[in-house]
Design an enzyme around this catalytic site. Sequence first.
Site, mmCIF file in Angstrom:
data_model
loop_
_atom_site.group_PDB
_atom_site.id
_atom_site.type_symbol
_atom_site.label_atom_id
_atom_site.label_comp_id
_atom_site.label_asym_id
_atom_site.label_seq_id
_atom_site.Cartn_x
_atom_site.Cartn_y
_atom_site.Cartn_z
ATOM 1 C CG ASP A 169 40.183 33.136 50.288
ATOM 2 O OD1 ASP A 169 41.246 33.120 50.926
ATOM 3 O OD2 ASP A 169 39.100 32.783 50.774
ATOM 4 C CG ASP A 183 36.260 34.970 51.965
ATOM 5 O OD1 ASP A 183 36.961 35.348 51.000
ATOM 6 O OD2 ASP A 183 36.557 35.192 53.141
ATOM 7 C CB CYS A 229 26.656 31.733 9.407
ATOM 8 S SG CYS A 229 25.686 31.009 8.090
ATOM 9 C CG ASP A 238 39.845 30.481 53.331
ATOM 10 O OD1 ASP A 238 40.945 30.559 53.906
ATOM 11 O OD2 ASP A 238 38.827 31.081 53.708
ATOM 12 C CB CYS A 244 25.401 26.614 9.335
ATOM 13 S SG CYS A 244 26.405 27.492 8.111
#
Length: 910
Positions: free
Chosen positions: A628, A624, A15, A438, A12
């Site tokens: 960038d 790209d 845990c 871009d 759960c």
Amino acid sequence: MKEKFNVMGMTCASCQAHVDKSVRKLHGVSDVNVNLLAENMEVDYDPDKLTSSDIIEAVRKGGYDAALYDEKEESSVKKKDDLKERRQALVASFVFMIPLFYLSMGSMMNWPLIPSIFLGQKHMMIFALTELLLTIPVIYINKHYFIGGFKSLFHLAPNMDSLIAIGSGASIIYSLYAMYMMAYYMGINDLSSAHNYHMNLYFESSAMIVTLISLGKYFEARSKQRTSAAIESLMNLAPDTASILVDGIEKKVSIEDVHVGDVVVVRSGESIPVDGVIIEGSASVDESMITGESLPVTKNEGDMVIGSTMNNNGRMLLKTLKENQNSTLSQIISLVEEAGSSKAPIARLADIISGYFVPAVIFISLITLIIWIIAGESFHFALNMAVSVLVISCPCALGLATPTAIMVGTGKAAKMGLLIKDAQALETANKIDMIIFDKTGTLTNGTPQVIDVLENDQRLLQYGISLEAMSSHPLAQAITEYQSVDYLEVTDYNEIQGQGIRGIINGSEVLAGNLKMMTENHITVANQDYSLEGKTVLYFAIDGKYAGLMTLADSLKPSAARVIQELHKRHINTIMLTGDHELTAKAIADKLDIDYRSEVLPADKERIVRELQEEGYITAMLGDGINDAPALTRAHVGISFVSGLDIAIESSDIVLMKNDLRDLITIIDLSHAVIKNIKENLFWALFYNSLCIPVAAGLFYHSFGLKLSPMLGSLAMSFSSVFVVSNALRLRLFKTKEIPVKENIQVTKKEEDIMITKENCDKILKIEGMMCNHCQKHVANALNALDNVEAEVSLENKEAYINVFNKKVTDQMFKDTVKEAGYEITGIIINKKYNEKNYDKIIEVTDMMCKNCRNHVLEAINSIEGVHVDVSLFENKVFIKGNASDDALKEVIEEAGYTVGTIKEIHNAG
């Protein structure tokens, strides 16, 4: 360093929280990510300060077990074995639990077929012993709840199993106590008192609790197995073997034995085993399993291919570029697994709640027991209420709310060609209100194309293209691709830095370059500022005289305008970053209806993203992934195309495998769907507990008679988890929004050219047989393939809107083209898009043959001040608004090289 571990024993969210806490407190651990759904964790730690063994020991001290990830069996096999074991245990539990339940309930409700030896006061002890004997096997089969639950309790880390163990265990202990009391009172012949204890046996509740919880856990495990189906389906794509050439002999080897540089043979119908480059042959390759793109792609010598895609036809020899463990498919699987196991910020709410939830439930159960005893109720009534609180309050649903939705969502994205690096990016995409683009290669195709050709010398094209063929400049390549000519020999070729190129062709000096080159060579050129249209101009001169010009521009991606429009509909701001100068940037931005920053250097992009964030925007950067990279890293969400995959993965959070801008809309919509699903799951998990705990505690018992038995509580608790997982699985039905593509949109076209409509076209074609977007695109591509034709197709209206730039294009050509595409033209309507009443004069110019002719005539007439002009190539007419004389109009048109026919005066213009 980061290392992955399998964690055993988690059941759960509590845990999960305890494992996280146990490892996080180790000195040298910088980050821990525990995944309840996948039953593993990833730990980022300093190897100089602790080892993997220290981490495993910390997990064990917390009451659980761990092992290095590669020490376990394959996850899919482990899950199948686990599911099989759960099913076998469940069947065995029901074998004993059903007769136990029937005996217990049937004796009270006079059900048939119960032997008389179990009925009546004199048989009470036989009844009790039989229940005990039927209960023992059920408890033994499900002993893991008791072992794990009490172990966690003793480690002061109570979890779901602790609640079950305490609840079921309390029922057994009280029932054993009742048995002894029955024996005692029967021994002194007080059958009435013995009967009271006989009615308070809870053996069936104890067995029912663990059996029904096991039933819920079984269904939950089945559902969870389906959430990882995307990863398993990706794994199944990889072929096991490959055929390689060794000394010219073909040899079949395991895929793990194929190394970089090996030559691999791929035949028609085979799966491509490796990432490689074609060194011989060609093929049609189905890449849909990787990119999501349904249409096959033709691959020729020198082209890259992706491992695990399908060779539809053709034989290829590949040079291996990546080994199996580093292949594109392996990277995709790794990304999907990382995303599925990563934790979204929204999951912190569940973690915080779960850390305190189980101790709080035990406390509430204890208080419930005490209050009901103080209130004067019997001990067995108070115990019943306390046990109900324990079994109804399991935090399983809370722990599963987030990871199931994340895993299903990222798996769905992977199938659609969208790679999400982590859950945080998926959640943040839901909040984006500013996307930075871009320009080159993102909004545009990244390659220039020739748009206009203005000839002052008939030798322009052959001489100009022959000269440009000597250059490697991108503009030169675009010019050589514009038209096929027989190249002439160029001598004395020379490149002039910052100006252009020159050479000798057939004894004539030919210049090609910018305005500076023409000015320095004293050549007067046509005076028009094409930069307003976003064009780059290249001038040509032959033997010292102006020969003409060509304009070039980068073309927008087909879907760019529609994607920007869709983003604006979602209230997302957009901005374009470009190194172009102001006029060119503005021309492109106006076409897209997007904000822009011009003359931006690569180093400035990260600064602009940071400034937007400081203004309060949640930003995404689309680039790209190479130039960038700083901006992609700075943005809240970095998004890149698959080109340069390794770098894209490193610098961005999301990778668009199909290089399709439309996937940007898909990822945003999918993010909204996933976060909505998580919120639904969290709401129902919290609402369920908020509603059920007071009912189980008996808060409404005196007022409304509402009371919850432990058996119903355990059943409801189990299926709350099933509900949460099932709700998450609905994400598999997510469908992307269809965004139609407009082919070949140029950044330089006028608005009326970009959007051909029913109102501004030359002809309207009525078309039968179009049924879907594929039909629409098929017809549009067929019509646009005709020379001197531009077309837009409306699926809704079953029409095509045509602009015609040459009289040689006939209606029969349209009919034949559409018929060849598999459809039928049922009518052709000529549309008079220029209303004669709106003009002062109409001039017939019979020898205009193409769009360049139209541009020449437009340029010539626009040189007259105070005149507005429209040109219809289809009608060979020029529409004039203004007071220019017939002689002046005739003079400029003839100087441009065209013949003037009749000139019609419109006396009612206005």
